[in-house]
Each structure stands twice: as structure tokens, then as C-alpha cells.
Motif scaffolding. Structure first.
Motif, short mmCIF file in Angstrom:
data_model
loop_
_atom_site.label_atom_id
_atom_site.label_comp_id
_atom_site.label_asym_id
_atom_site.label_seq_id
_atom_site.Cartn_x
_atom_site.Cartn_y
_atom_site.Cartn_z
N ALA A 83 -9.69 12.71 -7.09
CA ALA A 83 -8.86 12.09 -5.14
C ALA A 83 -8.57 10.55 -5.35
N ALA A 84 -9.41 9.55 -5.16
CA ALA A 84 -9.38 7.89 -5.66
C ALA A 84 -8.24 7.93 -6.51
N LEU A 85 -8.11 8.65 -7.47
CA LEU A 85 -7.10 8.40 -8.28
C LEU A 85 -5.98 8.04 -7.97
N VAL A 86 -5.31 9.40 -6.73
CA VAL A 86 -4.42 9.46 -6.50
C VAL A 86 -4.23 9.07 -4.51
N GLU A 87 -4.71 8.60 -4.64
CA GLU A 87 -4.47 7.23 -3.30
C GLU A 87 -4.44 5.82 -3.77
N LEU A 88 -4.82 5.29 -5.20
CA LEU A 88 -4.24 4.28 -5.69
C LEU A 88 -2.55 5.01 -6.81
N VAL A 89 -2.55 5.78 -6.87
CA VAL A 89 -0.93 6.48 -7.15
C VAL A 89 -0.09 6.25 -6.31
N ASP A 90 -1.11 6.39 -4.61
CA ASP A 90 -0.05 6.65 -4.05
C ASP A 90 0.42 4.60 -3.49
N ILE A 91 -0.18 4.12 -3.95
CA ILE A 91 -0.49 2.77 -3.45
C ILE A 91 0.64 2.10 -4.59
N LEU A 92 0.29 2.35 -5.66
CA LEU A 92 1.66 2.42 -6.83
C LEU A 92 3.26 2.19 -6.33
N LEU A 93 3.30 3.80 -6.22
CA LEU A 93 4.32 4.03 -6.16
C LEU A 93 4.97 3.74 -4.32
N GLN A 94 4.42 3.31 -4.01
CA GLN A 94 4.73 2.99 -2.33
C GLN A 94 5.72 0.96 -2.90
N SER A 95 4.52 0.71 -3.48
CA SER A 95 5.02 -0.57 -3.64
C SER A 95 6.02 -0.79 -4.31
N HIS A 96 6.66 -0.27 -5.64
CA HIS A 96 7.07 0.05 -7.05
C HIS A 96 8.43 -0.88 -6.10
N PRO A 97 8.86 0.17 -5.27
CA PRO A 97 10.91 0.21 -4.78
C PRO A 97 10.88 -0.88 -3.62
N ALA A 98 10.29 -1.30 -3.66
CA ALA A 98 10.01 -3.16 -2.98
C ALA A 98 10.48 -4.06 -3.95
N ILE A 99 9.75 -3.76 -4.71
CA ILE A 99 9.73 -4.89 -5.75
C ILE A 99 10.88 -4.71 -6.51
N VAL A 100 11.55 -3.54 -7.52
CA VAL A 100 12.51 -2.89 -7.83
C VAL A 100 13.74 -4.05 -7.09
N GLY A 101 13.60 -3.44 -6.02
CA GLY A 101 14.74 -3.99 -4.81
C GLY A 101 14.88 -5.54 -4.58
N ALA A 102 13.17 -6.41 -4.56
CA ALA A 102 14.09 -7.57 -4.68
C ALA A 102 14.09 -8.21 -5.77
N VAL A 103 13.86 -8.01 -7.30
CA VAL A 103 14.01 -8.01 -8.26
C VAL A 103 15.59 -8.35 -8.29
N ALA A 104 16.43 -6.59 -8.24
CA ALA A 104 17.79 -5.89 -8.30
C ALA A 104 18.65 -7.03 -7.89
N GLU A 105 18.05 -7.54 -6.19
CA GLU A 105 18.95 -8.36 -5.83
C GLU A 105 19.09 -9.87 -5.96
N THR A 106 18.03 -9.67 -5.98
CA THR A 106 18.54 -11.68 -7.11
C THR A 106 18.58 -12.17 -7.78
N TYR A 107 18.56 -11.10 -8.86
CA TYR A 107 19.56 -10.76 -10.54
C TYR A 107 21.17 -10.79 -10.03
N LEU A 108 21.16 -10.21 -8.63
CA LEU A 108 22.77 -9.67 -9.04
C LEU A 108 23.32 -10.66 -8.48
N ASP A 109 22.58 -11.07 -7.18
CA ASP A 109 22.95 -12.66 -6.16
C ASP A 109 22.90 -13.70 -7.72
#
Length: 392
Positions: free
Chosen positions: A119-145
Motif C-alpha cells: 500500500a505504501a508503494l502504491v502511494e509513492l507511485v501515485d505521487i511519482l506518476l502525478q508529478s511526471h506530466p508537469a515535468i514533461v510539459g515544462a521540458v517540452a514547452e521550454t525545448y520547443l520555445d
């Protein structure tokens, strides 16, 4: 929702392994990605490893902060994305390193998890997957700009170089001209667009983008061009001839009548003169009533010669001064020359009765003294028209 003590305890076990995880990502995990092995070692060992280390620590800080994103946490990701864009790393490779980094971190969490901590592992994976889209979005946006800014800067520099070369301000052997791929023979084009005066800037930009696309496709390359609402100048850095149907394709793309004057030059040192000649061919073809299309010097050789200025030019141009205040007579004369002195064709082009054309031609002959029925008079009238247009 606050994270459980078990989840925070599980994440804390990865804290001593941060540097190890970063090295593993930069030196082992990413090596299988297409193109990654070609990167310099210092980029892998310093910048990419540091970015991976920042990502792992950012995740651990988010766990300590009960899952909340910290302000400014994406700054390093953005800085690195801008660097990778400037260096020319493909965007797909950059994004794959971030995605694979998430997977490596998940593996580390799974490896240190103990029985009963699912259950603790699921909580951490949830945090990990929640944060990933924002990071990828920031990286892609900056790269393209950054890529967009770099490409805009490159285009501006190329336009400046091309303008300097066409205007004779940049010497042919200039080192920066390598960007234009100008080494041997080239084709210089002058374009004339019969653009409506009411066209707005947005419409003009769209039209010019379509014109540029047609040019690139016609010659199979990114063609250096200086375009504006009225046309422009183009240099094709290869020994070729323009397709005969190029004006038709340009007309279809722009929605306008298009003239194309073409001059082949032997090398970069002749481009300035070639551009002047192409521009003059365009002017003479329009002045002597040639229909829109592809124009070469041989097509208007006589007219081009008659339009050259010398010590007698002003006297020949002055032959038409007596009818300078009668624009309908000048237009009739111009159309009559363009229609090979066919009175009926002239009348049809001007939407007049043939007798009206005859009357106007008689007035022209009477007021100017030019005998339009003789070869000499025809040559004088044509030369006078071309020279007056040159003055205008």
C-alpha cells in the motif's frame, strides 16, 4: 491526502542511493535509447546525471512535503531543456530520458519495499506518476520555445546575409555564406506578385508562407528567399532551371497573378549582378505588356536592350511628352505594342471599338510625330515607353 508514515519511511530508504541512481540513469539505463550513446561523456556525467539527481531529490522532497509541488522546482529541468535544444538533441530523446528515469526510480522503490508495504508503494507511485506530466510539459514547452527562437534567429541571419549578398554588401567569399550553401552555379529569381493594396499583414504573411512552400517543393530544398507583399528575390543554390509551371503553382498557392524572372549565374560572385538583371527582366516584361508567367532574358532581348539608358535616353523618352497628360493614349500605345500592333486585339484588351483604337493611334502619331506604321516608329515608341517606365 497526507502520505502514510509507511510511505515516507519507504521513500527515505532511497535517500542514500540518490547519487547511485543518478549515475545508473546517466551511464546505464539511458544508453539503450537511440542516439544517447553519441552524446559527449561530460554531458552524460555532469549535466544529465545532475538533472537525474535533481529529479530524484525533487521526488523525495515532495514526499516529505506531503505530495505538494515546491515553487521553482522545474527551473533546472527548463534550463537543461534549453541547453539540449541549443545543442540539437532531438526532443524525443530528451523526453525518453525523463520517462525512463521515472521507471528507474520506480524500480528502486520496488527493490527496497518490504513485504506488507504494498500500500505504501502504491502511494509513492501515485505521487511519482502525478508529478511526471508537469515535468514533461515544462521540458517540452521550454525545448520547443528555445528551438523556435533559435530557428527564428537563424532565419533572420540568413535573410540578412542573403540581402547583403543580393545588394552587393557581403563579399562572395564571406565565411558565413556557407549557411546558404552557395558555392558553385546558382539560379537567381525575381518574383512579382500582383498583390491587392488592401491585403492586411496577416493575409500577406500567410500568402508568403505558401509561396515559400511552393519554392521549397519545386527545388527539393529550403530555398533562401527574401519575400514581401509584392514579390521578392530568390537564390537557388544549385545549377538548375526553374520548372516551366512554377508561376502557375505560385499563382495557385497565392491566389494572385505571378511573374518569375530567372537568371542563371556561374558562382556566388555573380549573384548581385544576376539579381539586378532578374529584377530588370521583371520590370521590362511587365512594362512591355507580357502576360504573367516565366520570363527569361532571351524572351525580351530586344525590349531589354531598348530599355538600357545612355546619353540619348532622355531624348527618346521625351518623344512621348506631348501625350504625358493623356493616360488613355499612353495605355492604348502600351497595349497596342503588347498586342503585336493588332488593332482588333488591342480593342478587345481595352474593351473598345476598333475605330476608337484607330482614332487614338492617329492622335498619338499626330502629337508625337512617331509613325507607328513603320518599323523605325515602332522601335522608337517601344523604346520611349520602356525608358519612361524606367524613369518612373
Amino acid at each position: 491526502m497526507p502520505l502514510s508514515p509507511e510511505a515516507r519511511s519507504l521513500a527515505a530508504r532511497c535517500e542514500p542511493r540518490v547519487n547511485e541512481l543518478a549515475r545508473r540513469m546517466a551511464r546505464d539505463s539511458f544508453e539503450d535509447l537511440p542516439g544517447y550513446a553519441d552524446l559527449p561523456d561530460d554531458v552524460k556525467d555532469l549535466e544529465i546525471a545532475a538533472t537525474a539527481r535533481h529529479g530524484v531529490r525533487l521526488f523525495l522532497r515532495r514526499v516529505d512535503g506531503f505530495g505538494q509541488e515546491q515553487p521553482g522546482s522545474h527551473r533546472l529541468f527548463r534550463e537543461r531543456a534549453a541547453q539540449r535544444a541549443e545543442e540539437g538533441m532531438p526532443l524525443h530523446l530528451l523526453l525518453r530520458t525523463h520517462a525512463l528515469g521515472v521507471y528507474v526510480l520506480w524500480q528502486a522503490l520496488r527493490d527496497v519495499a518490504r513485504p506488507g508495504e504494498e500500500a505504501a508503494l502504491v502511494e509513492l507511485v501515485d505521487i511519482l506518476l502525478q508529478s511526471h506530466p508537469a515535468i514533461v510539459g515544462a521540458v517540452a514547452e521550454t525545448y520547443l520555445d528555445e528551438r523556435s527562437a533559435l530557428e527564428a534567429e537563424q532565419r533572420a541571419q540568413q535573410r540578412s546575409l542573403l540581402r547583403g549578398l543580393l545588394d552587393g554588401m557581403v563579399p562572395p567569399g564571406h565565411v558565413l555564406l556557407d549557411q546558404l550553401r552557395l558555392e558553385g552555379p546558382a539560379l537567381v529569381l525575381a518574383l512579382g506578385l500582383d498583390a491587392p493594396p488592401s491585403a492586411g499583414p496577416v493575409a500577406v504573411r500567410r500568402r508568403l508562407r505558401r509561396v515559400q512552400t511552393v519554392l521549397d517543393r519545386a527545388f527539393g530544398m529550403d530555398v533562401p528567399a527574401l519575400l514581401d507583399g509584392d514579390g521578392g528575390r530568390v537564390v537557388v543554390p544549385q545549377d538548375c532551371a526553374p520548372p516551366d509551371d512554377l508561376p502557375q503553382h505560385l499563382s495557385k498557392a497565392s491566389g494572385l497573378q505571378v511573374r518569375v524572372a530567372a537568371v542563371r549565374v556561374e558562382g556566388p560572385e555573380h549573384i548581385t549582378e544576376g539579381a539586378r538583371t532578374a529584377t530588370e527582366i521583371l520590370r521590362v516584361a511587365r512594362a512591355c505588356g507580357r502576360p504573367p508567367g516565366l520570363h527569361r532574358l532571351d524572351d525580351i532581348l530586344l525590349e531589354y536592350h531598348l530599355s538600357r539608358r545612355n546619353e540619348s535616353s532622355h531624348r527618346i523618352a521625351a518623344l512621348l511628352d506631348p501625350i504625358a497628360g493623356r493616360p488613355e493614349l499612353l495605355e492604348t500605345l502600351r497595349t497596342h505594342m503588347a498586342q503585336q500592333q493588332d488593332r482588333r486585339a488591342t480593342a478587345a484588351a481595352l474593351v473598345l471599338h476598333p475605330n476608337t483604337v484607330d482614332n487614338r493611334l492617329a492622335k498619338i502619331a499626330e502629337q508625337t510625330g512617331i509613325d507607328l506604321s513603320s518599323p523605325r516608329g515602332t522601335a522608337l515608341a517601344l523604346a520611349a515607353l520602356l525608358l519612361r517606365d524606367s524613369e518612373d
